[in-house]
Design a protein around this motif. Structure first.
Motif, PDB file in Angstrom:
ATOM      1  N   GLN A   5       0.835  -1.204   0.000  1.00  0.00           N
ATOM      2  CA  GLN A   5       0.000   0.000   0.000  1.00  0.00           C
ATOM      3  C   GLN A   5       0.871   1.255   0.000  1.00  0.00           C
ATOM      4  N   LEU A   6       1.924   1.217   0.774  1.00  0.00           N
ATOM      5  CA  LEU A   6       2.824   2.359   0.848  1.00  0.00           C
ATOM      6  C   LEU A   6       3.470   2.636  -0.507  1.00  0.00           C
ATOM      7  N   PRO A  11       3.865   7.389  -4.219  1.00  0.00           N
ATOM      8  CA  PRO A  11       3.925   8.071  -5.524  1.00  0.00           C
ATOM      9  C   PRO A  11       2.775   9.049  -5.751  1.00  0.00           C
ATOM     10  N   LEU A  12       1.600   8.761  -5.191  1.00  0.00           N
ATOM     11  CA  LEU A  12       0.505   9.728  -5.305  1.00  0.00           C
ATOM     12  C   LEU A  12       0.912  11.059  -4.675  1.00  0.00           C
ATOM     13  N   ILE A  13       1.529  10.976  -3.514  1.00  0.00           N
ATOM     14  CA  ILE A  13       1.975  12.183  -2.823  1.00  0.00           C
ATOM     15  C   ILE A  13       3.073  12.880  -3.625  1.00  0.00           C
ATOM     16  N   MET A  14       4.056  12.107  -4.063  1.00  0.00           N
ATOM     17  CA  MET A  14       5.188  12.689  -4.792  1.00  0.00           C
ATOM     18  C   MET A  14       4.748  13.311  -6.114  1.00  0.00           C
ATOM     19  N   ASP A  34       8.025  33.940 -20.847  1.00  0.00           N
ATOM     20  CA  ASP A  34       8.706  32.748 -21.360  1.00  0.00           C
ATOM     21  C   ASP A  34       7.677  31.627 -21.545  1.00  0.00           C
ATOM     22  N   PHE A  35       6.946  31.701 -22.647  1.00  0.00           N
ATOM     23  CA  PHE A  35       5.838  30.784 -22.880  1.00  0.00           C
ATOM     24  C   PHE A  35       6.296  29.387 -23.293  1.00  0.00           C
ATOM     25  N   ASP A  36       7.482  29.290 -23.859  1.00  0.00           N
ATOM     26  CA  ASP A  36       8.019  27.960 -24.163  1.00  0.00           C
ATOM     27  C   ASP A  36       8.303  27.196 -22.863  1.00  0.00           C
ATOM     28  N   LYS A  37       8.929  27.885 -21.913  1.00  0.00           N
ATOM     29  CA  LYS A  37       9.204  27.247 -20.625  1.00  0.00           C
ATOM     30  C   LYS A  37       7.899  26.952 -19.889  1.00  0.00           C
ATOM     31  N   ALA A  38       6.939  27.861 -19.983  1.00  0.00           N
ATOM     32  CA  ALA A  38       5.644  27.640 -19.335  1.00  0.00           C
ATOM     33  C   ALA A  38       4.997  26.369 -19.878  1.00  0.00           C
ATOM     34  N   GLN A  39       5.048  26.187 -21.180  1.00  0.00           N
ATOM     35  CA  GLN A  39       4.456  24.983 -21.777  1.00  0.00           C
ATOM     36  C   GLN A  39       5.219  23.734 -21.365  1.00  0.00           C
ATOM     37  N   GLU A  40       6.534  23.849 -21.305  1.00  0.00           N
ATOM     38  CA  GLU A  40       7.364  22.723 -20.855  1.00  0.00           C
ATOM     39  C   GLU A  40       6.959  22.297 -19.436  1.00  0.00           C
ATOM     40  N   LYS A  41       6.749  23.276 -18.569  1.00  0.00           N
ATOM     41  CA  LYS A  41       6.362  22.984 -17.189  1.00  0.00           C
ATOM     42  C   LYS A  41       4.943  22.426 -17.115  1.00  0.00           C
ATOM     43  N   LEU A  42       4.043  22.928 -17.949  1.00  0.00           N
ATOM     44  CA  LEU A  42       2.688  22.371 -17.984  1.00  0.00           C
ATOM     45  C   LEU A  42       2.703  20.925 -18.477  1.00  0.00           C
ATOM     46  N   ASP A  43       3.546  20.651 -19.461  1.00  0.00           N
ATOM     47  CA  ASP A  43       3.673  19.283 -19.957  1.00  0.00           C
ATOM     48  C   ASP A  43       4.198  18.352 -18.862  1.00  0.00           C
ATOM     49  N   ALA A  44       5.208  18.830 -18.138  1.00  0.00           N
ATOM     50  CA  ALA A  44       5.765  18.031 -17.038  1.00  0.00           C
ATOM     51  C   ALA A  44       4.716  17.803 -15.950  1.00  0.00           C
ATOM     52  N   ALA A  45       3.923  18.829 -15.676  1.00  0.00           N
ATOM     53  CA  ALA A  45       2.857  18.701 -14.677  1.00  0.00           C
ATOM     54  C   ALA A  45       1.836  17.666 -15.121  1.00  0.00           C
ATOM     55  N   GLY A  46       1.490  17.690 -16.392  1.00  0.00           N
ATOM     56  CA  GLY A  46       0.539  16.712 -16.926  1.00  0.00           C
ATOM     57  C   GLY A  46       1.052  15.287 -16.819  1.00  0.00           C
ATOM     58  N   LYS A  47       2.335  15.106 -17.090  1.00  0.00           N
ATOM     59  CA  LYS A  47       2.940  13.774 -16.975  1.00  0.00           C
ATOM     60  C   LYS A  47       2.921  13.292 -15.523  1.00  0.00           C
ATOM     61  N   ALA A  48       3.153  14.194 -14.594  1.00  0.00           N
ATOM     62  CA  ALA A  48       3.124  13.827 -13.178  1.00  0.00           C
ATOM     63  C   ALA A  48       1.719  13.402 -12.764  1.00  0.00           C
ATOM     64  N   ILE A  49       0.713  14.106 -13.264  1.00  0.00           N
ATOM     65  CA  ILE A  49      -0.676  13.734 -12.956  1.00  0.00           C
ATOM     66  C   ILE A  49      -0.998  12.346 -13.501  1.00  0.00           C
ATOM     67  N   VAL A  50      -0.539  12.056 -14.701  1.00  0.00           N
ATOM     68  CA  VAL A  50      -0.765  10.729 -15.289  1.00  0.00           C
ATOM     69  C   VAL A  50      -0.124   9.649 -14.425  1.00  0.00           C
ATOM     70  N   GLU A  51       1.102   9.904 -13.974  1.00  0.00           N
ATOM     71  CA  GLU A  51       1.778   8.926 -13.116  1.00  0.00           C
ATOM     72  C   GLU A  51       1.011   8.725 -11.805  1.00  0.00           C
TER      73      GLU A  51
END
Length: 103
Positions: A5-6, A11-14, A34-51
């Motif tokens: 369970q742990l 990973p949900l927390i992380m 810096d909209f390119d960096k903003a999109q990069e960070k949004l993409d990374a955030a989306g990947k974290a949500i999927v995980e």
């Protein structure tokens, strides 16, 4: 709570926290244009949500299969992180778009 369970809860927390952090960084990048960096960070955030969703799906599958999934403070904390991360990502997308209009 057992180790299995742990291994799902942590990973949900992380990943929930990672999504939130990336969303905040996306807003900061958009704020300075810096909209390119903003999109990069949004993409990374989306990947974290999927995980994070993978772990949540594992828990839901176990419950659907009749396995006991005990509710404890770690589970509540993990779900809180995930939902906060999702909310931040959704809002960050909108805020980045607003900064694009302003600039």
């Amino acid at each position: 709570m057992d180790d299995a369970q742990l291994e799902i809860i942590m990973p949900l927390i992380m990943y929930g926290g990672e999504a939130k952090s990336n969303a905040i960084e996306a807003i900061a990048a958009a704020k300075v244009g810096d909209f390119d960096k903003a999109q990069e960070k949004l993409d990374a955030a989306g990947k974290a949500i999927v995980e994070a969703h993978h772990g949540q799906t594992d828990l839901l599958t176990k419950a659907a299969n009749g396995e006991e999934v005990p509710l404890n403070i770690y589970m509540v904390h993990a779900q809180d992180h995930l939902m906060t991360g999702i909310a931040f990502v959704d809002l960050a997308k909108e805020i980045v778009e607003l900064y694009k209009v302003i600039n």
